[in-house]
Write a protein that holds these residues in place. Structure first.
Motif, PDB file in Angstrom:
ATOM      1  N   SER A   1      25.258  47.329  41.393  1.00 54.89           N
ATOM      2  CA  SER A   1      26.334  47.095  42.341  1.00 54.89           C
ATOM      3  C   SER A   1      26.089  45.835  43.157  1.00 54.89           C
ATOM      4  CB  SER A   1      26.473  48.303  43.266  1.00 54.89           C
ATOM      5  OG  SER A   1      27.362  48.041  44.303  1.00 54.89           O
ATOM      6  N   TRP A   2      24.864  45.667  43.623  1.00 58.06           N
ATOM      7  CA  TRP A   2      24.540  44.515  44.454  1.00 58.06           C
ATOM      8  C   TRP A   2      24.563  43.221  43.641  1.00 58.06           C
ATOM      9  CZ3 TRP A   2      20.505  40.953  44.675  1.00 58.06           C
ATOM     10  CH2 TRP A   2      20.480  40.175  45.836  1.00 58.06           C
ATOM     11  N   LEU A   3      24.015  43.265  42.422  1.00 56.48           N
ATOM     12  CA  LEU A   3      23.958  42.066  41.587  1.00 56.48           C
ATOM     13  C   LEU A   3      25.336  41.587  41.155  1.00 56.48           C
ATOM     14  CD1 LEU A   3      20.928  42.942  39.292  1.00 56.48           C
ATOM     15  CD2 LEU A   3      21.044  41.083  40.972  1.00 56.48           C
TER      16      LEU A   3
ATOM     17  N   THR B   1      34.394  35.994  47.266  1.00 62.27           N
ATOM     18  CA  THR B   1      33.482  36.580  46.282  1.00 62.27           C
ATOM     19  C   THR B   1      33.494  38.100  46.290  1.00 62.27           C
ATOM     20  OG1 THR B   1      31.650  36.536  47.837  1.00 62.27           O
ATOM     21  CG2 THR B   1      31.915  34.614  46.409  1.00 62.27           C
ATOM     22  N   ASN B   2      34.085  38.713  47.280  1.00 59.48           N
ATOM     23  CA  ASN B   2      34.109  40.168  47.330  1.00 59.48           C
ATOM     24  C   ASN B   2      35.177  40.686  46.385  1.00 59.48           C
ATOM     25  OD1 ASN B   2      34.021  42.852  47.901  1.00 59.48           O
ATOM     26  ND2 ASN B   2      34.153  42.607  50.114  1.00 59.48           N
ATOM     27  N   ILE B   3      34.764  41.343  45.318  1.00 57.27           N
ATOM     28  CA  ILE B   3      35.687  41.789  44.286  1.00 57.27           C
ATOM     29  C   ILE B   3      36.643  42.861  44.799  1.00 57.27           C
ATOM     30  CG2 ILE B   3      34.260  43.598  43.288  1.00 57.27           C
ATOM     31  CD1 ILE B   3      35.114  42.407  40.549  1.00 57.27           C
ATOM     32  N   CYS B   4      36.223  43.655  45.772  1.00 62.80           N
ATOM     33  CA  CYS B   4      37.076  44.720  46.305  1.00 62.80           C
ATOM     34  C   CYS B   4      38.299  44.145  46.997  1.00 62.80           C
ATOM     35  CB  CYS B   4      36.308  45.584  47.296  1.00 62.80           C
ATOM     36  SG  CYS B   4      34.980  46.481  46.540  1.00 62.80           S
ATOM     37  N   GLU B   5      38.124  43.081  47.721  1.00 66.02           N
ATOM     38  CA  GLU B   5      39.242  42.492  48.435  1.00 66.02           C
ATOM     39  C   GLU B   5      40.204  41.800  47.481  1.00 66.02           C
ATOM     40  OE1 GLU B   5      37.766  40.002  51.525  1.00 66.02           O
ATOM     41  OE2 GLU B   5      36.638  41.633  52.452  1.00 66.02           O
ATOM     42  N   ARG B   6      39.699  41.263  46.384  1.00 64.95           N
ATOM     43  CA  ARG B   6      40.567  40.566  45.440  1.00 64.95           C
ATOM     44  C   ARG B   6      41.303  41.529  44.531  1.00 64.95           C
ATOM     45  NH1 ARG B   6      35.941  37.463  43.912  1.00 64.95           N
ATOM     46  NH2 ARG B   6      36.238  38.386  41.877  1.00 64.95           N
ATOM     47  N   MET B   7      40.684  42.649  44.172  1.00 57.42           N
ATOM     48  CA  MET B   7      41.253  43.546  43.183  1.00 57.42           C
ATOM     49  C   MET B   7      42.312  44.474  43.748  1.00 57.42           C
ATOM     50  SD  MET B   7      38.142  44.766  40.772  1.00 57.42           S
ATOM     51  CE  MET B   7      38.901  46.350  40.661  1.00 57.42           C
TER      52      MET B   7
ATOM     53  N   SER C   1      35.139  42.249  30.265  1.00 59.16           N
ATOM     54  CA  SER C   1      34.038  41.297  30.433  1.00 59.16           C
ATOM     55  C   SER C   1      33.203  41.609  31.671  1.00 59.16           C
ATOM     56  CB  SER C   1      34.589  39.870  30.530  1.00 59.16           C
ATOM     57  OG  SER C   1      35.415  39.733  31.668  1.00 59.16           O
ATOM     58  N   LYS C   2      33.767  42.342  32.627  1.00 58.84           N
ATOM     59  CA  LYS C   2      33.011  42.731  33.817  1.00 58.84           C
ATOM     60  C   LYS C   2      32.331  44.088  33.626  1.00 58.84           C
ATOM     61  CE  LYS C   2      35.159  39.909  37.105  1.00 58.84           C
ATOM     62  NZ  LYS C   2      34.338  38.834  37.525  1.00 58.84           N
ATOM     63  N   ARG C   3      32.844  44.902  32.697  1.00 53.74           N
ATOM     64  CA  ARG C   3      32.240  46.208  32.444  1.00 53.74           C
ATOM     65  C   ARG C   3      30.978  46.098  31.609  1.00 53.74           C
ATOM     66  NH1 ARG C   3      37.670  49.206  30.627  1.00 53.74           N
ATOM     67  NH2 ARG C   3      38.850  48.775  32.503  1.00 53.74           N
ATOM     68  N   GLY C   4      30.928  45.094  30.735  1.00 56.94           N
ATOM     69  CA  GLY C   4      29.774  44.906  29.861  1.00 56.94           C
ATOM     70  C   GLY C   4      28.467  44.740  30.619  1.00 56.94           C
ATOM     71  N   PRO C   5      28.422  43.856  31.629  1.00 53.13           N
ATOM     72  CA  PRO C   5      27.167  43.712  32.384  1.00 53.13           C
ATOM     73  C   PRO C   5      26.735  44.984  33.117  1.00 53.13           C
ATOM     74  CG  PRO C   5      28.593  41.829  32.769  1.00 53.13           C
ATOM     75  CD  PRO C   5      29.380  42.818  31.976  1.00 53.13           C
ATOM     76  N   VAL C   6      27.693  45.828  33.472  1.00 52.95           N
ATOM     77  CA  VAL C   6      27.339  47.099  34.117  1.00 52.95           C
ATOM     78  C   VAL C   6      26.545  47.964  33.136  1.00 52.95           C
ATOM     79  CG1 VAL C   6      28.253  49.235  35.094  1.00 52.95           C
ATOM     80  CG2 VAL C   6      29.290  47.051  35.708  1.00 52.95           C
ATOM     81  N   ILE C   7      27.043  48.077  31.905  1.00 52.09           N
ATOM     82  CA  ILE C   7      26.345  48.869  30.890  1.00 52.09           C
ATOM     83  C   ILE C   7      25.024  48.199  30.531  1.00 52.09           C
ATOM     84  CG2 ILE C   7      26.489  49.801  28.549  1.00 52.09           C
ATOM     85  CD1 ILE C   7      28.334  51.127  30.670  1.00 52.09           C
ATOM     86  N   GLY C   8      25.016  46.862  30.458  1.00 53.37           N
ATOM     87  CA  GLY C   8      23.775  46.150  30.179  1.00 53.37           C
ATOM     88  C   GLY C   8      22.717  46.410  31.237  1.00 53.37           C
ATOM     89  N   GLY C   9      23.123  46.411  32.487  1.00 50.12           N
ATOM     90  CA  GLY C   9      22.188  46.718  33.568  1.00 50.12           C
ATOM     91  C   GLY C   9      21.671  48.137  33.493  1.00 50.12           C
ATOM     92  N   HIS C  10      22.558  49.050  33.129  1.00 45.50           N
ATOM     93  CA  HIS C  10      22.163  50.458  32.997  1.00 45.50           C
ATOM     94  C   HIS C  10      21.142  50.622  31.870  1.00 45.50           C
ATOM     95  CE1 HIS C  10      22.385  54.804  32.906  1.00 45.50           C
ATOM     96  NE2 HIS C  10      22.766  54.755  31.636  1.00 45.50           N
ATOM     97  N   LEU C  11      21.409  49.947  30.737  1.00 46.33           N
ATOM     98  CA  LEU C  11      20.475  50.028  29.615  1.00 46.33           C
ATOM     99  C   LEU C  11      19.161  49.328  29.934  1.00 46.33           C
ATOM    100  CD1 LEU C  11      22.921  49.453  26.633  1.00 46.33           C
ATOM    101  CD2 LEU C  11      21.876  51.593  27.355  1.00 46.33           C
TER     102      LEU C  11
END
Length: 102
Positions: free
Chosen positions: A40-42, A6-12, A21-31
């Motif tokens: 980051s934690w979520l 589940t750790n995205i850093c190790e997979r990427m 599709s992963k950037r959208g929730p970041v902006i949604g959380g910011h808004l």
């Protein structure tokens, strides 16, 4: 608790980018007035990545990957090595024959 799957850093890895599709929730959380730390934690994404996505969105208005800046490289390093090797191997060849060979 984070596992290796589940750790995205190790997979990427460092050279890959997040999908749209992963950037959208970041902006949604910011808004939604979430902090960078909470986002980051979520989403299980590094804080620096979240911060970079938000900064890019604020400056450019988009999270899409932009083309690289600077002069485009027309000949790759491999092509340069092949050209040097060809010229050293037979110095009597004309430019037309070398271009045709490559």
């Amino acid at each position: 608790m984070q596992t290796a799957s589940t750790n995205i850093c190790e997979r990427m890895g460092r050279s890959q980018e997040l999908s749209d599709s992963k950037r959208g929730p970041v902006i949604g959380g910011h808004l939604g007035n979430k902090s960078i730390r909470d986002i980051s934690w979520l989403l299980n994404i590094p804080r620096s990545t979240v911060s970079g996505i938000i900064t890019k969105w604020k400056q450019l208005g988009t999270t899409a990957t932009q083309p690289p800046s600077g002069r485009p490289r027309h000949m790759t390093e491999r092509g340069q090595r092949m050209l040097k090797h060809t010229v050293r191997r037979s110095r009597q060849l004309s430019a037309e024959l070398i271009a045709k060979d490559l």
